[in-house]
Design a protein around this motif. Structure first.
Motif, short mmCIF file in Angstrom:
data_model
loop_
_atom_site.label_atom_id
_atom_site.label_comp_id
_atom_site.label_asym_id
_atom_site.label_seq_id
_atom_site.Cartn_x
_atom_site.Cartn_y
_atom_site.Cartn_z
N LEU A 223 -10.53 13.11 8.57
CA LEU A 223 -10.51 11.73 9.04
C LEU A 223 -9.60 10.85 8.21
CD1 LEU A 223 -14.27 11.00 9.87
CD2 LEU A 223 -12.39 11.14 11.49
N PHE A 224 -9.01 11.39 7.16
CA PHE A 224 -8.19 10.59 6.25
C PHE A 224 -6.72 10.95 6.39
CE2 PHE A 224 -12.44 10.77 4.72
CZ PHE A 224 -12.71 9.48 4.29
N GLY A 225 -5.90 10.03 5.99
CA GLY A 225 -4.46 10.29 6.08
C GLY A 225 -3.70 9.47 5.06
N TYR A 226 -2.44 9.85 4.85
CA TYR A 226 -1.62 9.16 3.85
C TYR A 226 -0.16 9.20 4.25
CZ TYR A 226 -0.40 13.91 2.72
OH TYR A 226 0.06 15.18 2.86
N ILE A 227 0.59 8.26 3.72
CA ILE A 227 2.06 8.27 3.84
C ILE A 227 2.60 7.84 2.48
CG2 ILE A 227 4.09 7.18 4.89
CD1 ILE A 227 2.25 6.60 7.35
N PHE A 228 3.56 8.59 1.97
CA PHE A 228 4.26 8.16 0.77
C PHE A 228 5.73 8.06 1.13
CE2 PHE A 228 7.08 9.20 -2.71
CZ PHE A 228 6.72 8.25 -3.66
N CYS A 229 6.44 7.08 0.57
CA CYS A 229 7.88 7.08 0.79
C CYS A 229 8.64 6.66 -0.45
CB CYS A 229 8.27 6.23 1.99
SG CYS A 229 7.92 4.50 1.82
N ASP A 230 9.81 7.25 -0.59
CA ASP A 230 10.75 6.86 -1.64
C ASP A 230 12.07 6.55 -0.95
OD1 ASP A 230 12.48 6.51 -3.69
OD2 ASP A 230 12.34 8.57 -4.48
N LEU A 231 12.33 5.26 -0.78
CA LEU A 231 13.53 4.83 -0.05
C LEU A 231 14.63 4.41 -1.02
CD1 LEU A 231 11.86 2.84 2.86
CD2 LEU A 231 12.41 5.27 2.70
N LEU A 232 14.55 4.88 -2.24
CA LEU A 232 15.56 4.59 -3.28
C LEU A 232 15.69 3.07 -3.42
CD1 LEU A 232 17.04 6.98 -1.11
CD2 LEU A 232 17.54 7.65 -3.45
N ASN A 233 16.92 2.55 -3.37
CA ASN A 233 17.05 1.09 -3.33
C ASN A 233 17.26 0.70 -1.88
OD1 ASN A 233 16.68 0.25 -5.92
ND2 ASN A 233 18.80 0.61 -6.50
N HIS A 234 16.24 0.17 -1.27
CA HIS A 234 16.30 -0.07 0.17
C HIS A 234 16.63 -1.53 0.46
CE1 HIS A 234 15.61 0.54 4.38
NE2 HIS A 234 14.71 -0.42 4.40
N GLU A 235 17.70 -1.72 1.22
CA GLU A 235 18.06 -3.07 1.65
C GLU A 235 17.67 -3.25 3.10
OE1 GLU A 235 21.82 -4.72 1.03
OE2 GLU A 235 22.06 -3.90 -0.98
N TYR A 236 17.13 -4.38 3.41
CA TYR A 236 16.75 -4.61 4.80
C TYR A 236 16.71 -6.10 5.09
CZ TYR A 236 12.17 -5.55 2.72
OH TYR A 236 11.15 -6.05 1.96
N ILE A 237 16.66 -6.36 6.39
CA ILE A 237 16.55 -7.74 6.85
C ILE A 237 15.13 -7.94 7.33
CG2 ILE A 237 17.30 -9.38 8.61
CD1 ILE A 237 19.96 -7.70 8.65
N ALA A 238 14.51 -9.03 6.90
CA ALA A 238 13.14 -9.27 7.34
C ALA A 238 13.00 -10.72 7.75
CB ALA A 238 12.16 -8.95 6.22
N PRO A 239 12.33 -10.95 8.86
CA PRO A 239 12.04 -12.33 9.20
C PRO A 239 11.01 -12.90 8.23
CG PRO A 239 11.22 -10.82 10.90
CD PRO A 239 11.72 -9.99 9.78
N VAL A 355 -1.74 8.17 11.86
CA VAL A 355 -0.84 8.41 10.73
C VAL A 355 0.59 8.70 11.23
CG1 VAL A 355 -0.38 9.91 8.75
CG2 VAL A 355 -2.72 9.21 9.26
N GLY A 356 0.70 9.50 12.29
CA GLY A 356 2.02 9.77 12.86
C GLY A 356 2.65 8.53 13.46
N GLY A 357 1.82 7.64 13.97
CA GLY A 357 2.33 6.37 14.50
C GLY A 357 2.85 5.48 13.38
N PRO A 373 9.55 -1.81 5.00
CA PRO A 373 8.83 -0.55 5.17
C PRO A 373 7.64 -0.49 4.22
CG PRO A 373 11.16 -0.18 4.60
CD PRO A 373 10.83 -1.61 4.32
N ILE A 374 6.84 0.56 4.36
CA ILE A 374 5.71 0.78 3.47
C ILE A 374 6.22 0.85 2.03
CG2 ILE A 374 4.11 2.59 2.72
CD1 ILE A 374 3.71 3.22 5.74
N ALA A 375 5.50 0.24 1.13
CA ALA A 375 5.88 0.31 -0.29
C ALA A 375 4.60 0.48 -1.10
CB ALA A 375 6.63 -0.96 -0.72
N ASN A 376 4.32 1.70 -1.46
CA ASN A 376 4.94 2.94 -1.10
C ASN A 376 3.89 4.02 -0.79
OD1 ASN A 376 3.98 2.97 -3.72
ND2 ASN A 376 5.76 4.03 -4.58
N PHE A 377 2.58 3.68 -0.88
CA PHE A 377 1.55 4.69 -0.57
C PHE A 377 0.52 4.11 0.37
CE2 PHE A 377 -2.06 7.57 -1.93
CZ PHE A 377 -1.49 8.74 -1.41
#
Lengths: 395, 673
Positions: A223-239, A355-357, A373-377
């Motif tokens: 029933l549990f799930g996780y996502i980890f990401c390492d996007l290095l130095n991530h640049e993005y546009i955010a409203p 989790v896949g979504g 994006p997710i930062a980071n877990f």
């Protein structure tokens, strides 16, 4: 050494404004980019200043072909999502190559979502055969596929989701071995590894760092799930949605991510009781304890209530080592430990969908360089339906 | 068949729930964005009997997220194709697809009672409210859901245990005052609404004689000058309508009719409006447009900077700056042929390019030509459909021409489509997440672990993307879930209103009013309908008779009308009373409010609003509305207009009947609509 990376060639030129002191200072306008902002004198040191990276119209390193433009016919299919993230984001997705490793339930959902969204190319790496149990969450498989290679069984069904996306499959994990992994990942714009062992994730993460590839890991434990990401130095546009007058204003942000190896050394010191509680540390350390158990048991996940004592001891040790606010949690609840211990090696379609979504959505956000994006877990508790994100070893 | 297909599910659910699933009967309402994802989840999880209902057919723009459909399936029934595709995911489950509207009478309360759980995957408020009410009446658990862009929510609902969907007021579709639309637009949306709802129907809709309406308006003391203008307008439209429908219009390619229409709405009507000097004291006057001058490029606007007009702001929907979109052949032709086509945007999609004034006029003429040809070819009336290129071209062109006249910034065809068609952005991922969350809540219902139920929101907060919050108890003032529901099997052709009501009340004499939806059927001073059959009062299968206690001491009874069993003896009464009879609770009256407080919502029933089908409401961070807020519309019992005595009685009670939505109310009266 950090190799500057670029996700994708960019069709539209973007300029920035810059003022010092605040990372959310930069306003995005749609004017041609050719010089740094005149009022910014120290843009080389200033993280959110643009030209510290190559012009986005430059070709991505490697032999990337000329970016594919969205056609009118594609736009008709993608209408409802282009209305959400814009044409430029769609172009970036259209030109991206994604590698997904391990075709279990989490990957099945993630692949469905990113293929529907219209990425350029998908490469699936999986060395295993379809089992009966895979049918429980693997809607790319049918009864008659049991015993076939997972990627062979799935390929045509993945392709049929969206004929505009190229699908390649690699029926062996050997391409991830030390000597060949660089060549395997070379043409990818992003690497996503699912339902994988922690120690191998750490290694793959290091490879991706070295190659300058954004890295995602995701999976479910019952029933549990996780996502980890390492996007290095991530640049993005955010409203910036705090500006309500005249609608949100776009700002350019940069976030420096951590490797998984470093993230696992994170300490929670300094968080208030409320901040700590909001992040649900019990679920975080329950999941991290399952990873640790797996590492200590040669890759085997806990699979019975007999493992609960050990998982509990690990979880509590990690919790206290991480200096989690003791007013919130001094121990991971026994019921949580027992649920995890008995169900960690099982996958459940609705949990995979969540989790896949989340994982697919985050990959798309990272590709589009829009929205944070997710930062980071990220961790998900399927009993309550709650999902939280803690910043492990990130400011 | 695989023995181990469910081995994971068994470990996670435990044997008790796992063994129950193959027998579980679930109703899934909607096979669209959420529905496709949800069907996949419940098929894989192993819900044994799935009834899947949807009235819609597959559209090309569905394919980016409704993964059970392929290009070859476009125009087919969503329910049928979804069932067909998903059945292959798990041969152990049975899917019964139904291509129908959930509001049809055969889907009555008894039919709902045949399910263990209902899952909503709907896209409109009206159907959500309907299913909510049916589930409250049937006492069946419901998991409600919705998505919009990145946001989504899941809400488990069960009568008497949780809030129902109607316990919290829902945002109503935005409306605009008629005069803003007709005479004084100040935003692009005003011009779009005018083109879509007014001009298009004046030219291509049903032939309505509006003189009666104008007579009434005059009697009510509306501005006489304005009414005279409207009368003139109506006359002129008649001439244009005739031209559009005359065989000559096909020989002239509809160009003459288009020119006539243009001359009327963009020139003479605007001149007429300009003559009303009062109107333009505090706002910028419009500029009449000139057909020939636009065509030969000599038209000049008396405004200096049209693109930064009244609400001159970036013209993008998604902040992408380079807003551009897809589809129109007519637009493409214009962009290729027109030398003075707008040079601002040469990249991107055709529909996201801004048309020049001349382009808009050309599009206006060509769309009218095409629409006129359709009338010639036998279509009676044409109304707006966002996927009908001719009507979308017409609305794009007409609204932009009007915008130019009023100094409002023009919109691209892409933007007009979104605004006129009420398009809500939709992506696969949000639907996937929501559908997973729905099943997890549904499992709590099936286990009867009500305490573990949660409302879950997908939100933009970075640290808590999925917020899980405890449920609220029912709102004691809710007009839907606080009613006492009962089922009456009857033959509406033979059963009379009076017999049914006295039967349900068990012969106890008390003062009640009877409603069906918003219609009053009887009240204590008006029993003319008591001898009439239910069918003659249009109270038939699937509908509710509502019995309201006039003294406000007992709760309201809602009687769901169902069919008699087929073996019901013909010589016995044409109805079967419920057993036991419903026993509505005693109402604890709130203490009379202090004179200074705003009016409370004291009546039990709230009239369902008529809502636009296209509106998806979603409040990711819904705050409980303050019922005493002065701005909250108070909607007591159903509109009693059909009963003169009711009206008199209400007036005696100090209530005021409102004649129109625009009437202003003082704080101390209650609005009835």
């Amino acid at each position: 050494m950090y190799v500057p990376y670029l996700l994708l060639p960019c069709i539209i030129h973007v300029t920035w404004g810059c003022s010092h002191g605040s990372i959310s200072c930069c306003e995005v306008r749609i004017i041609k980019l050719d010089a740094p902002p005149s009022h910014c004198t120290s843009h080389t040191q200033h993280a959110s200043c643009w030209p510290s990276k190559p012009n986005m119209t430059d070709q991505v390193p490697g032999n990337k072909s000329i970016p594919v433009q969205i056609t009118e016919d594609e736009a008709a299919v993608y209408d409802r999502q282009i209305r959400l993230w814009g044409l430029e984001a769609q172009q970036r997705m259209r030109n991206a190559t994604i590698i997904v490793v391990c075709l279990r339930g989490t990957a099945t959902e993630t692949i469905k979502n990113i293929v529907l969204a219209g990425i350029g190319k998908l490469i699936i790496i999986d060395g295993e055969d379809v089992t009966d149990a895979d049918l429980g969450s693997g809607f790319f498989f049918r009864d008659e596929d049991v015993g076939k290679k997972r990627v062979d069984a799935a390929k045509a069904r993945v392709e049929s989701l969206n004929p505009l996306v190229k699908v390649e499959t690699i029926p062996t994990y050997s391409v991830l071995e030390r000597e060949v992994v660089d060549a395997t990942l070379r043409d990818a714009d992003l690497v996503c590894v699912t339902d994988w062992r922690r120690d191998d994730l750490i290694q793959l993460n290091e490879v991706c760092r070295r190659l300058g590839k954004p890295f995602y890991a995701g999976g479910t434990f019952g029933l549990f799930g996780y996502i980890f990401c390492d996007l290095l130095n991530h640049e993005y546009i955010a409203p910036d949605r705090s500006v309500t007058k005249d609608g949100p204003k776009n700002v350019r942000m940069t976030t420096a991510y951590s490797t998984l190896h470093m993230a696992l050394k994170h300490k929670w010191s300094g968080l208030t009781k409320r901040q700590t509680k909001e992040l649900n540390p019990a679920v975080v350390y329950g999941i991290l304890a399952v990873w640790e158990f797996q590492s200590l048991h040669g890759g085997s996940l806990p699979d019975s209530s007999e493992h609960a004592d050990e998982v509990e001891a690990i979880a509590n040790k990690l919790l206290s080592a991480a200096d989690v606010n003791k007013q919130v949690a001094t121990a991971v609840p026994r019921t949580l430990v027992e649920t995890l211990s008995t169900t960690a090696q099982h996958e459940f379609s609705p949990v995979c969908a969540v989790v896949g979504g989340m994982l697919a959505q985050d990959i798309l956000k990272a590709l589009a360089a829009r929205e944070p994006p997710i930062a980071n877990f990220f961790t998900f508790d399927g009993d309550t339906g709650g999902g939280t994100v803690c910043r492990l070893n990130m400011p | 068949m695989s023995r181990h297909r469910t081995s994971h599910a068994l470990a996670i659910l435990g044997p008790e729930l796992h063994n129950k699933l193959p027998e579980t009967k679930v109703l899934l309402v909607g096979a669209g964005g959420i529905g496709c994802e949800l069907l996949k989840n419940i098929v894989l999880t192993g819900f044994g009997h799935i009834t899947l209902l949807d009235l819609d057919t597959i559209d090309l723009s569905n394919l980016n997220r409704q993964f059970l459909f392929r290009k070859k399936d476009v125009k087919q029934s969503k329910a049928m194709i979804a069932a067909q595709t998903a059945a292959a995911f798990n041969p152990n489950v049975h899917i019964h697809p139904i291509h129908a509207n959930i509001k049809e009478p055969q889907f009555d309360v008894r039919w709902f009672q045949g399910f263990d759980i209902v899952l909503n995957a709907l896209d409109n408020l009206d159907a959500r409210r309907h299913v909510n009410k049916m589930c409250m009446a049937a006492g069946v658990p419901l998991v409600e859901s919705g998505t919009a862009g990145y946001l989504g929510q899941v809400q488990p609902l069960l009568k008497d245990r949780t809030e129902c969907f109607d316990c919290l007021p829902k945002p109503t579709p935005k409306t605009f005052p008629v005069c803003t639309i007709r005479s004084t637009p100040s935003q692009a949306i005003h011009c779009i609404v005018w083109s879509k709802s007014y001009l298009l129907s004046q030219l291509f809709g049903e032939d309505e004689d509006s003189s009666g309406e104008l007579d009434d308006a005059e009697k009510q003391g509306e501005n006489a000058q304005e009414i005279a203008t409207l009368r003139k307008e109506a006359q002129a439209f008649k001439a244009v309508r005739l031209e559009l429908r005359s065989p000559q219009s096909s020989t002239s390619n509809g160009r003459d009719a288009a020119r006539m229409a243009f001359q009327k709405v963009f020139n003479s009507d605007i001149r007429n409006l300009l003559s009303m000097a009062d109107m333009w004291r505090s706002r910028a006057p419009p500029t009449p447009l000139d057909f020939d001058a636009i065509m030969d490029g000599s038209f000049t606007h008396n405004k200096k900077d049209i693109t930064n007009g009244v609400n001159g702001k970036g013209h993008t929907v998604n902040g992408d700056g380079n807003a551009h979109a897809s589809g129109s052949k007519a637009v493409e032709k214009l962009l290729h042929s027109s030398p003075n086509g707008d040079a601002r945007n040469k990249k991107g999609l055709k529909d996201q390019q801004v048309l020049s004034l001349k382009d808009n006029l050309e599009l206006f003429v060509s769309s009218i030509t095409r629409l006129a040809a359709r009338l010639q070819a036998g279509e009676d009336t044409i109304s707006f459909d966002k996927d009908d290129d001719d009507t979308l071209d017409f609305v794009t062109a007409a609204s932009n021409l009007r915008s130019v006249a009023y100094g409002i910034e023009e919109k691209t065809r892409w933007e007009v489509k979104e605004m006129a068609g009420n398009i809500i952005p939709a992506i696969a991922t949000t639907n996937a997440i929501v559908s997973g969350l729905i099943v997890l809540q549904a499992l709590h219902f099936l286990r009867k672990s009500y305490k573990r139920l949660k409302n879950v929101h997908i939100q933009l907060k970075p640290s808590v993307p999925l917020s899980s919050i405890s449920l609220s108890p029912p709102n004691s003032l809710c007009g839907i879930c606080r009613d006492t529901y009962t089922i009456l099997a009857c033959d509406p052709e033979r059963a009379t209103l009076g017999d049914i009501v006295s039967g349900i009340l068990g012969g106890v004499e008390r003062d009640v009013s009877i409603y069906e939806d918003k219609r009053v059927l009887s009240d204590p001073d008006w029993d003319d309908n008591n001898e009439r059959t239910l069918a003659s009062l249009n109270v038939t299968r699937g509908k509710f008779l509502t019995i309201v206690d006039e003294d406000g001491e007992l709760g309201t009874i809602a009687v769901a009308i169902c069919d008699l069993p087929p073996n019901h003896p013909i010589d016995s009464p044409p109805y079967i009373l419920p057993s036991p009879l419903p026993t509505p609770p005693h109402i604890v009256k709130p203490p009379p409010p202090a004179p200074t407080t705003p009016p409370r919502q004291t009546l039990k029933r709230r009239a369902p609003h008529d809502d636009d089908d296209e509106i998806t409401e979603i409040e990711p961070n819904a705050k409980r509305a303050k019922l005493t807020n002065g701005n909250t519309k108070i909607r007591p019992a159903e509109t009693p207009l059909s009963s003169p005595s009711k009206r008199r009685k209400l007036e005696e009670d100090g209530l005021v009947l409102m004649e129109s939505a625009t009437d202003k109310l003082d704080d101390d009266v209650i609005e009835i609509d």
